[in-house]
Design a protein around this motif. Structure first.
Motif, mmCIF file in Angstrom:
data_model
loop_
_atom_site.group_PDB
_atom_site.id
_atom_site.type_symbol
_atom_site.label_atom_id
_atom_site.label_comp_id
_atom_site.label_asym_id
_atom_site.label_seq_id
_atom_site.Cartn_x
_atom_site.Cartn_y
_atom_site.Cartn_z
ATOM 1 N N ASN A 100 0.707 -1.240 -0.035
ATOM 2 C CA ASN A 100 0.138 0.086 0.316
ATOM 3 C C ASN A 100 0.903 1.265 0.050
ATOM 4 O O ASN A 100 0.468 2.537 0.488
ATOM 5 C CB ASN A 100 -0.863 -0.040 1.103
ATOM 6 C CG ASN A 100 -1.549 -1.403 1.457
ATOM 7 O OD1 ASN A 100 -2.130 -1.745 0.413
ATOM 8 N ND2 ASN A 100 -1.443 -1.902 2.733
ATOM 9 N N LEU A 140 -3.709 5.387 6.752
ATOM 10 C CA LEU A 140 -3.754 3.927 6.615
ATOM 11 C C LEU A 140 -2.865 3.132 7.516
ATOM 12 O O LEU A 140 -3.492 2.255 8.064
ATOM 13 C CB LEU A 140 -3.420 3.835 5.347
ATOM 14 C CG LEU A 140 -3.070 2.535 4.677
ATOM 15 C CD1 LEU A 140 -4.690 1.953 4.568
ATOM 16 C CD2 LEU A 140 -2.335 2.352 3.240
ATOM 17 N N GLU A 160 -3.696 0.459 10.504
ATOM 18 C CA GLU A 160 -3.188 -0.777 10.480
ATOM 19 C C GLU A 160 -2.756 -1.190 11.934
ATOM 20 O O GLU A 160 -2.845 -2.343 12.244
ATOM 21 C CB GLU A 160 -1.731 -0.478 9.742
ATOM 22 C CG GLU A 160 -1.337 -1.836 9.079
ATOM 23 C CD GLU A 160 -0.276 -1.846 8.045
ATOM 24 O OE1 GLU A 160 -0.138 -1.917 7.043
ATOM 25 O OE2 GLU A 160 1.098 -0.851 8.479
#
Length: 86
Positions: free
Chosen positions: A42, A52, A56
């Motif tokens: 990613n 993000l 995570e």
């Protein structure tokens, strides 16, 4: 019952590898687990949206049932994302 932490870490690493993270886990002599992602599928998104990476780390903590701390981050130009477990 709950799996031992080491097995939970290994299971997470196996799942990450299925998604291309090139992850590995190690336990040091004090029993402290760390796991490392040598690849970030990613990365393009992670460089633009640090949320993000935050999501995570929350997910990993939830999956492992203990706090997880990120020590290095590919999106910040380091060679890997390394996480300390517990």
């Amino acid at each position: 019952g709950d799996l031992p932490l080491g097995e939970r870490v290994q299971n997470l690493v196996r799942r990450l590898n299925e998604h291309g993270f090139d992850a590995s886990a190690v336990q040091d002599e004090r029993g402290q687990w760390t796991f490392t992602q040598h690849n970030c599928p990613n990365l393009t998104v992670a460089r633009q949206y640090s949320q993000l990476c935050s999501a995570e780390i929350t997910l990993y903590g939830d999956l492992l049932g203990v706090p997880v701390t990120r020590e290095t981050r590919i999106a910040c130009g380091q060679g890997s994302c390394r996480y300390r477990v517990g």
